[in-house]
Write a protein that holds these residues in place. Sequence first.
Motif, PDB file in Angstrom:
ATOM      1  N   ASN A 152      72.749  47.964  11.007  1.00 39.11           N
ATOM      2  CA  ASN A 152      71.882  48.430   9.729  1.00 39.11           C
ATOM      3  C   ASN A 152      71.779  47.488   8.577  1.00 39.11           C
TER       4      ASN A 152
ATOM      5  N   SER B  74      56.515  58.287  17.241  1.00 40.36           N
ATOM      6  CA  SER B  74      57.774  58.466  17.909  1.00 40.36           C
ATOM      7  C   SER B  74      58.120  56.916  18.405  1.00 40.36           C
TER       8      SER B  74
ATOM      9  N   GLU C  40      59.623  54.788  15.779  1.00 36.71           N
ATOM     10  CA  GLU C  40      61.232  55.358  15.358  1.00 36.71           C
ATOM     11  C   GLU C  40      62.127  54.844  16.364  1.00 36.71           C
ATOM     12  N   GLY C  41      61.675  54.952  17.558  1.00 35.45           N
ATOM     13  CA  GLY C  41      62.470  54.221  18.757  1.00 35.45           C
ATOM     14  C   GLY C  41      62.828  52.812  18.511  1.00 35.45           C
TER      15      GLY C  41
ATOM     16  N   HIS D 284      62.729  51.079  15.754  1.00 31.33           N
ATOM     17  CA  HIS D 284      63.339  50.932  14.540  1.00 31.33           C
ATOM     18  C   HIS D 284      64.963  51.320  14.931  1.00 31.33           C
ATOM     19  N   SER D 285      65.362  52.082  15.786  1.00 28.97           N
ATOM     20  CA  SER D 285      66.658  52.411  15.942  1.00 28.97           C
ATOM     21  C   SER D 285      67.170  51.213  17.016  1.00 28.97           C
ATOM     22  N   VAL D 286      66.447  50.423  17.562  1.00 21.96           N
ATOM     23  CA  VAL D 286      67.015  49.559  18.576  1.00 21.96           C
ATOM     24  C   VAL D 286      67.229  48.387  17.339  1.00 21.96           C
TER      25      VAL D 286
ATOM     26  N   ALA E 269      67.984  48.352  14.273  1.00 17.92           N
ATOM     27  CA  ALA E 269      68.950  48.791  13.640  1.00 17.92           C
ATOM     28  C   ALA E 269      70.471  48.830  14.216  1.00 17.92           C
ATOM     29  N   LYS E 270      70.491  49.050  15.510  1.00 16.86           N
ATOM     30  CA  LYS E 270      71.571  49.051  16.152  1.00 16.86           C
ATOM     31  C   LYS E 270      72.045  47.572  16.457  1.00 16.86           C
TER      32      LYS E 270
END
Length: 840
Positions: free
Chosen positions: A44, A29, A32-33, A35-37, A39-40
């Motif tokens: 991407n 978890s 993933e968090g 990675h999302s930061v 990517a934003k």
Amino acid sequence: MAVNASKPRVSEVPPHELNVRKFVESRASELEGLHSVVAKRLNNDFRSQREKRKRTTGHDDRVARKKFRKKRRVESGHPSSKDCLAKLEKKVSRSKRRSIEFKKNPETRFCTSGDGTKRLRTHIWHAKRFSMTKLWGFYMPLGLHGRGRGSRALLKKLRSGVLIHDASYYGTVQLEGPQDKLLLVLSSVMVPSPSKHDGENFDENLSGNIFGSAVLHHTGKPSSPPIAPVTYMWRPCQRITTKEVHNVDMIDELRRNSAGTAFRQLWLCIHAAALTEACEALTYACMDLTGGSARCISLEGQLGKVELIGSKASELLEKMLLPACCVPERLWYLKKCNADDNSDPGKLENAPVSINIQISSSSVIQLTVKDPRALTKKKQSIVHEGNSCNLFCYEEVETKTPTNSSFQKLESGSVVDYSDLWDVCEGICPPMEESVACMEKYNQLNEYIGLGIKKFGNQNALKSKCSRYCPILLLKHENPADHVTRCSIILPLSWVKVFWNALILNGAHAIGLREKHWIACEIGLPYFPWDYPDCSAYSYIMEMDVTATNQKMTQCPSSQWPLEIPIPPPWDCVKLNFVKSLSEVDKSLNHIRQHGPNDDLRGNLVRNAICKLSETTSIPFEGFMARTSCRLNNFLNTISANRLLLFPRMKDQNISMHKFMNDDELLEHNADVSEMNRGETQCFLRVRLRAYKRGVFEQGAMVCAPNAVDIMSWTRSDCDDHQLQIPQSSLESYFVQLPSGKWELQIPENPSTRDSYRHPIGFITTGFVRGRQVPSKPMAGAHCEASLISRLRLEQWKMLPVRRRRKEIYVLVRNMRSTAYRLALATVVLEQQEEDVKFM
């Protein structure tokens, strides 16, 4: 929060192995968090931005892939597979081949290049940092890169640090045989020779407690040109056994002869410039004087030498050397750390052992020390009980220092049973390779934190050929200066690199030949071969200077060529019959005293004296260098000139310099000093020069005899600096090179030029160290003719009142490419010490 004190505390030990998959699943978890930061923020787009790429072609592997496909086609059965495969296989580059060769550490011999030039074991270390030169069959570190400056920082490190020099180019020669035969050989080839008249020093030297210095000559020719200065030391009698004698016939002869002397061994340390000539002279002396009962064996390529110089050399040795066993018969001694004299003997034996360097000069100590890579900050070697392979580990592990009794047990599995450097002919195990030592440290650290042991090759096979202890000889030299300590470490050649790296990492500053020459000039020691102009090695080094000078001249246009000067200095221009002309100067001095220092009268009188001097003719140089007071005294007695004002320091001599200096009647009595006949042998003395007011004295400069007018003009209190110069036009014609290559001194014929002419009495062999800024004035080393410098002293003492007379002698110095004379004060070395055979 309450803490249960009764519950035992359990130490959390890291797991033996880590499961990376379980770690990632437990942190999924969070990853993933994250990675999302990211990517934003990048929209991407995870491609590398073009403006931030490295401007290289390292990412382009098309050439490598093409070569790989071509090799695959060749291996799959291409018709010309053999030819293509031969082209694809490239030869290993020279740099890689040399790197592989230098990483090897054989037990003996130096690595050589294609032309046979030898390289030191520290060659790679020096080649990366120093200017290298090919000299005496070695690639030698000349000095730091640049124009040859940096003496100010070097002398600062000398006074407040430690300097280190790899002197492994020195060769060692071993003499072995009956003691009386060896003494016979030494008395025939050495000046001064070991003698029983030396008393306690002779006994200490013969027992091996101290070492001696002398100048090596050919057999029975003490008046012939010397070969080189040497350092010699005896092996202690207690350590010699019949097993160590190489010649079986000698053992039988000694056993049959009940009155025969003991079999002894002797080492002579000789500079590489004269090693071949010295070996031939010693071999001939052994065969000629002893009939083969004494032998000469060369140990070249088996022993190394590391020199330490500086005020903190003793501290560094105490820090680095941890003895495992020692010879108790030495003057060096051991002290037990953290243990007083009243401690329990059992506890005292297991206490850590270290070296105390508070010893007398010229002492020798024989030790077996531990590998310096195994020492910790607390200066303890880490050795587990029952396991001699765990020497390299960290401080946190419980330590145990092996005693002398446990030394043989620890070494029985991996090292041969030797503990004496004198057995180097039988072979000494090299140190453990650096990669193996580092891997042991790495494995022990992993074992301590519980990460397991990494396997690295066949370590047992490597350990069986290596040793963790090294036999050494420590030599402490005499200290000519209070703030300087000089020590030498003689050790097996295979151990030089290990000790070198350890000493450098602990604060020692490396120096080359140029810096070592500066230090010798600073502390007042002669430096071989530059300060030995009567040796053949001096001629060799001068020829190299001539070649280097000619090469520089060819690299610039002829209009910019410097003034050509004689290299080496023309020693034969120093004429003994110059003493006759000094009587004319004495007459001029009497006229000056009666009529005053009138300029016209002074010029006429000095001109007449110089005209007498111009009538002298050239005499070839056939002199010798007196380096002992006995040699100088014998020379004075031989020429019936024992009333010359020279005062060699001898034990049984009662003549005092102050007695002559303060008594005018004695000076008048010595005014009829017997003049030297033409063709007499010249005797040169080493003197030390310092400028009276200002001036820089270069190597090769002339030392000239001043007139009485010069001294009176320079030493007046109202005179800032007396200017005495030769015309610029006569500078190029001062020395003229003959077609044979020999340089000849040209005495000027013009009366106006003769006034500024001063006759040479010697030459400077070691010039000032440039750039130094210390309270004391710099010193230079020179060699002057004995009778001339004695006559100068007589004239100056007669000229000056008693309160202004000095032990030093006033001389003039002129650099070869300069027109100006400078006043200097000369100190005769043999009047300060009995022998002048100590060298660097």
